[in-house]
Design an enzyme around this catalytic site. Structure first.
Site, PDB file in Angstrom:
ATOM      1  N   ASP A  17     -10.842 -22.087 -60.314  1.00  0.00           N
ATOM      2  CA  ASP A  17     -10.923 -23.469 -60.789  1.00  0.00           C
ATOM      3  C   ASP A  17     -11.000 -23.466 -62.314  1.00  0.00           C
ATOM      4  O   ASP A  17     -11.210 -22.419 -62.931  1.00  0.00           O
ATOM      5  CB  ASP A  17     -12.191 -24.146 -60.246  1.00  0.00           C
ATOM      6  CG  ASP A  17     -12.098 -24.415 -58.748  1.00  0.00           C
ATOM      7  OD1 ASP A  17     -10.976 -24.614 -58.274  1.00  0.00           O
ATOM      8  OD2 ASP A  17     -13.138 -24.409 -58.082  1.00  0.00           O
ATOM      9  N   ASP A  75     -12.759 -27.681 -50.311  1.00  0.00           N
ATOM     10  CA  ASP A  75     -12.315 -26.320 -50.631  1.00  0.00           C
ATOM     11  C   ASP A  75     -12.630 -25.336 -49.501  1.00  0.00           C
ATOM     12  O   ASP A  75     -12.181 -24.185 -49.538  1.00  0.00           O
ATOM     13  CB  ASP A  75     -12.988 -25.814 -51.914  1.00  0.00           C
ATOM     14  CG  ASP A  75     -12.421 -26.479 -53.162  1.00  0.00           C
ATOM     15  OD1 ASP A  75     -11.222 -26.813 -53.145  1.00  0.00           O
ATOM     16  OD2 ASP A  75     -13.162 -26.666 -54.133  1.00  0.00           O
ATOM     17  N   ASP A 116     -15.659 -25.275 -55.182  1.00  0.00           N
ATOM     18  CA  ASP A 116     -16.977 -25.908 -55.237  1.00  0.00           C
ATOM     19  C   ASP A 116     -17.106 -27.124 -54.323  1.00  0.00           C
ATOM     20  O   ASP A 116     -18.210 -27.520 -53.971  1.00  0.00           O
ATOM     21  CB  ASP A 116     -17.340 -26.307 -56.668  1.00  0.00           C
ATOM     22  CG  ASP A 116     -16.267 -27.177 -57.320  1.00  0.00           C
ATOM     23  OD1 ASP A 116     -15.369 -27.647 -56.593  1.00  0.00           O
ATOM     24  OD2 ASP A 116     -16.314 -27.377 -58.546  1.00  0.00           O
TER      25      ASP A 116
END
Length: 1012
Positions: free
Chosen positions: A442, A752, A748
């Site tokens: 990310d 996901d 997070d």
């Protein structure tokens, strides 16, 4: 009698608590009444002897019908509360007067929570229990000893020892007859004890990590402030804040919220998500997960009073699953064990044949077996010794230290990774991370600091400068911006009193926006909450990338729809905008293009662009809203802000180290393509000279719309995927795995979870990560930092490397011991090493060797090699080269000593046998140094940093000296002089130059290639 006394004592304590509470309660009633009088400008009628208070008028009949004043929570039975939520019993809830009344019963407040004092928390725990569940007692050290004693070879050895003990005592009496059998018993007990204690210590380490893993953070409201606390500190009466991805920390009841959906599959097995509602279904069960919406709950039961607590107390939380490498090593152990068994059977057969054919002699040179002349006790004693020797060969041959070495390495690395900000949830991830070829990361919080700050604000096509205050803004626009920020947020602003600094809580993005609105726009959150009612709320959605709210003004009865989210997506839904002067202007194609250019330019400066838009619905005559749907088209753009989130300081260096290690780094983010590209260049993921083509950077929708063949063709070239959804991330992981990559993924959010599960290694974020994401992951990155991801990669390689080192060391001993004993038995009918000596060697190589080599720390050299292939065998060509060279050296030296030692050094057989034993053990000590480096010639690099290695080497040498010089009868040795010790050390030390020369032979490390 004792039970009755305890019951009376308990009743006495409860009576005292009630008296104390009634006194406090009466005092509070008087105080509250006096305050009411003061507020009404009333007055006290005072005399020296009394205080008269103006009492309010008597309640009407309608008021009398309301529930009575609640009693103290001290008189509430915790079981009633527990059963009410567990059985979803509305009748029991109505008995308390509903949720709102139960709040009063539990002496808490919907908005402000409990008072938060330590005394109050202690009292609540004493009445309702703590939010902890009873764990099954951990395995004791004795249980590990019993497990070790169940090993077949150990049982046979002990049986042989007992028989040898019996025959020895019968022949030579108690004084001298116990040595042979007793020595074997002592050696076996020592081996078992050391192994059991080591396993016990690792088990305790895993238990500690398991406890740490279950300690999650929960956000509660206490004294009017939102504050994070440990799940173990939650008490009955707490008001808990819930959002998407949270685990519900205790049983409770829904107070208020919007669109709250809960996954109860962990408790009920039902896969359908449950919609939580104040009246229809207010029950919330501990251990379930929030899948959508936001809300607040009242905690009614904790710990063992919840179904989750009862269920978890019967489950062991140990990290005791078998990892893939352990499974492969167990197969290897089995194969080596079979070879050892075959060699031991051959040695047994040869020794028995030689004995019964009269080809063996005793220490005086007499034949041991003379047919019928030999006593049956002597025959049995000789046979027992031969069987014990053969069984000991099996013990030495089987690499029992491998499982211990793997456990030690994993336990040590897990402990050290915790200090390096990584908590392991699944053991297999430790070693799998060493094979990772691609990391999909990310952006926000991982590559960047996640410290947001609003640095730009645009009204229409004009920028609002920092020195321009809210007074310079047109009133209506300012009012709408206050609504857009303050009502469409999951954050809060708390001020203890008017002069104190505000405490802003929420996600980093929400905190930055609220801070900007509070200080720059003079927004009052309390005023907004009083003047507007929230009718409906849509929480942030990773697909739409925006959140919305439907609000109604209490005064004007007008209804507004407010949206906040990704700037270009909000802009696409707008048909008009406010300019800086506060004028409403229609948005034509040219102006839309200009606004898009403004957003693009902001994004190119690494700013996260967020826009605010609204639409007025108008009020109905009845004052009621006919439908709660938020309108998404024909919106009016209120403004665009740019949030700066700078890159972490060491992230570029970390990315470069990944590239040097043959690991590809891909950035998958929800931000727009321009922001993503800017951050990727800054962090080193993108090369500004060669990676800026369309194939290296693309949006999730583009990747999604590729055909399967196109995706497989282009997936390796992609470096950045912007505006991606969780499904795009999942698709990326699946494609990479099909291409043969070992994929690590960071995540997070709740959405996901599929990608984290699909990846070979799922890495969730400890700060911003939801509990759903953490549970789906293998490792939790506690500081959300990409540098910690690289540290995990380094530790993964270290685990694999340490196990390979021990493998080389142990297999060298196995091969040498088997060959020496076999050749000696076949040629001379005697084995050079006794049962006790072989058991001592087994202890050195199994336990001591594992402790020495399993605790090596990762070095930067590990990050210069390509990843280890997923299916590469643990014994590489490099290990075979080193192993064969050392084994041949040891076999040669010991066989020369066996057959020519007496003549070369002019010593008797006892001294020669001691020299063989001493040289063999010292060879293993020197070879432990060689095993520290599989490829590098300098085996002393970083030696002084590994104190445990030096300590274990020192202990081994001291114990070996004791075995030779002091425990002569026990170890069947004789004392050696300084010259003989020098010979043993000199011969063993030759392994160092031999290892150096062997490493000059070039060998390709097969399988060590990246899959790009």
């Amino acid at each position: 009698m004792c039970d009755q006394e305890q019951q009376k004592l308990s009743q006495t304590h409860k009576r005292r608590w009630r008296l104390a509470f009634n006194a406090i309660y009466f005092t509070r009633v008087l105080l509250s009444l006096s305050k009411k009088v003061i507020k009404k400008n009333g007055h006290f009628l005072r005399t020296l002897s009394y205080v008269a208070i103006d009492m309010p008028p008597a309640a009407t009949a309608e008021e009398d019908s309301s529930p009575q004043k609640p009693v103290s929570f001290l008189s509430v039975d915790p079981k009633i509360l527990s059963d009410m939520v567990r059985d979803k019993n509305f009748e029991s809830l109505n008995h308390f007067g509903g949720v709102k009344q139960l709040v009063l019963v539990l002496e808490t407040d919907e908005k402000h929570g409990i008072n938060g004092s330590e005394a109050d928390a202690v009292l609540r725990r004493s009445v309702f229990g703590a939010n902890k569940y009873q764990k099954l007692p951990p395995k004791s050290c004795l249980s590990f000893i019993i497990e070790a004693l169940k090993d077949t070879t150990i049982i046979i050895l002990l049986a042989c020892a007992v028989l040898s003990l019996a025959f020895g005592i019968k022949q030579d009496g108690w004084k001298d007859g116990w040595y042979d059998g007793g020595s074997i018993v002592v050696a076996v007990v020592l081996v078992v004890a050391v192994s059991a204690v080591s396993n016990f210590k690792q088990s305790k380490q895993f238990d500690k990590l398991s406890t740490k893993r279950s300690d999650i953070r929960v956000e509660v409201v206490r004294e009017g402030r939102r504050q994070p606390i440990s799940i173990f500190e939650v008490v009955v009466g707490d008001i808990v804040c819930l959002k998407i991805g949270d685990q519900i920390p205790a049983d409770g009841l829904f107070l208020e919220g919007h669109s709250l959906m809960v996954d109860e599959s962990s408790m009920t097995g039902e896969s359908d998500h449950i919609e939580i509602h104040e009246t229809r279904y207010p029950f919330l069960l501990s251990g379930t997960k929030v899948t959508d919406g936001i809300g607040f709950m009242l905690v009614t039961s904790v710990g063992m009073n919840t179904v989750w607590g009862e269920m978890m107390s019967s489950i062991t939380g140990g990290l005791n699953e078998e990892t893939p490498l352990q499974a492969r090593l167990n197969k290897l152990t089995s194969c080596i064990g079979k070879v050892g068994l075959a060699v031991a059977a051959l040695v047994l057969a040869v020794l028995l044949i030689r004995y019964f054919t009269g080809n063996t002699v005793d220490s005086r040179g007499n034949r041991e077996f003379n047919g019928g002349k030999t006593k049956s006790d002597d025959v049995l004693n000789a046979v027992v010794k031969i069987v014990a020797a053969a069984v000991t060969i099996i013990v030495v041959a089987i690499p029992e230290g491998l499982p211990l070495a793997v456990t030690l390495t994993l336990a040590y690395s897990m402990k050290r990774m915790m200090t390096d900000q990584a908590m392991v949830r699944k053991l297999s991830a430790c070693e799998t991370m060493g094979s990772a070829t691609t990391i999909c990361t990310d952006k926000t919080g991982t590559l960047t600091l996640n410290e947001m700050k609003v640095t730009e604000f645009w009204l229409g096509k004009e920028a609002v400068k920092d020195d321009e205050t809210s007074l310079d803004m047109e009133g209506n626009v300012l009012k709408l911006l206050h609504q857009a920020v303050g009502l469409n947020t999951t954050g809060t602003i708390y001020k203890q009193h008017s002069a104190s600094d505000p405490e802003i809580s929420g996600s980093p993005t929400e905190k930055a926006i609220l801070s900007w609105a509070f200080f720059n726009l003079c927004m009052s959150l309390e005023e907004l909450e009083n003047n507007y009612d929230i009718i409906h709320k849509e929480t942030f959605n990773s697909m739409k990338k925006r959140s919305g709210v439907l609000v109604m003004s209490n005064c004007e009865k007008t209804i507004h729809t407010h949206w906040k989210g990704a700037a270009e997506m909000i802009l696409a839904s707008c048909s008009s905008y406010y300019n800086k002067a506060g004028m409403l202007k229609a948005m034509d194609a040219e102006e839309r293009l200009q606004l898009e250019t403004i957003i693009k330019n902001m994004a190119a400066k690494s700013l996260r662009c967020i826009a605010f838009a609204y639409k007025e619905r108008g009020g109905e005559e009845s004052g009621q809203v006919l439908e709660n749907n938020l309108e998404e088209n024909g919106l009016t753009l209120l403004g665009v802000i740019g949030l700066k989130d700078p890159c972490r300081e060491g992230v570029r260096k970390a990315v470069e180290s990944c590239k040097a290690a043959g690991v590809n780094v891909k950035m998958i983010t929800g931000d727009n393509v321009h922001t993503a590209r800017a951050i990727a260049i800054e962090s080193g993921i993108l090369n500004p000279d060669g990676d800026l083509d369309n194939e290296a950077v693309l949006e999730g929708v583009e990747f999604r719309n590729y055909s399967p063949e196109e995706r497989m063709e282009k997936v390796n070239k992609i470096r950045v995927m912007a505006r991606s959804s969780p499904l795009d991330k999942l698709l990326m992981v699946q494609c990479l795995k099909q291409k043969g990559h070992v994929v690590a993924v960071t995540g997070d959010g709740t959405n996901d979870a599929p990608a984290l599960k699909e990846a070979d290694i799922g890495l969730s974020m400890g700060i911003q990560g939801t509990e759903v994401a953490k549970e789906s992951s293998d490792i939790v990155i506690l500081d959300d930092n990409f540098e910690s991801v690289v540290t995990v990669l380094k530790w993964g390689r270290c685990v694999y490397n340490n196990i390979q080192k021990f493998l080389q060391f142990q297999l060298t001993v196995n091969v040498a011991a088997l060959v020496i004993n076999f050749i000696a038995a076949v040629s001379s009918g005697k084995i050079p090493l006794t049962t006790v000596q072989l058991l001592w060697v087994n202890l050195i190589m199994d336990t001591m060797g594992a402790l020495a080599l399993a605790t090596e720390k990762p070095t930067n050299h590990l990050m210069t090699k390509p990843p280890v292939g997923r299916s590469e065998p643990p014994i590489t060509r490099i290990i075979w080269r080193n192993l064969i060279a050392q084994a041949l050296f040891q076999i040669t030296i010991l066989l020369v000593l066996q057959f020519k030692g007496r003549s070369i050094f002019g010593v008797d057989e006892n001294v020669n046998n001691t020299q063989i034993f001493n040289t063999f053990v010292l060879c293993q000590v020197f070879n432990e140094f060689n095993a520290r480096e599989l490829e590098k010639k300098n085996i002393f690099t970083g030696l002084l940093q590994n104190k445990s290695f030096l300590a274990i080497i020192g202990i081994t040498i001291v114990l070996q000296s004791v075995m030779v010089e002091i425990l002569k009868r026990f170890a069947n040795t004789v004392r050696l002089d300084w010259g003989q010790w020098g010979v043993c050390i000199g011969l063993a030390a030759l392994s160092w130059p031999i290892a150096w020369l062997v490493k000059c032979i070039p060998v390709s490390a097969s399988g060590n290639t990246s899959s790009d």
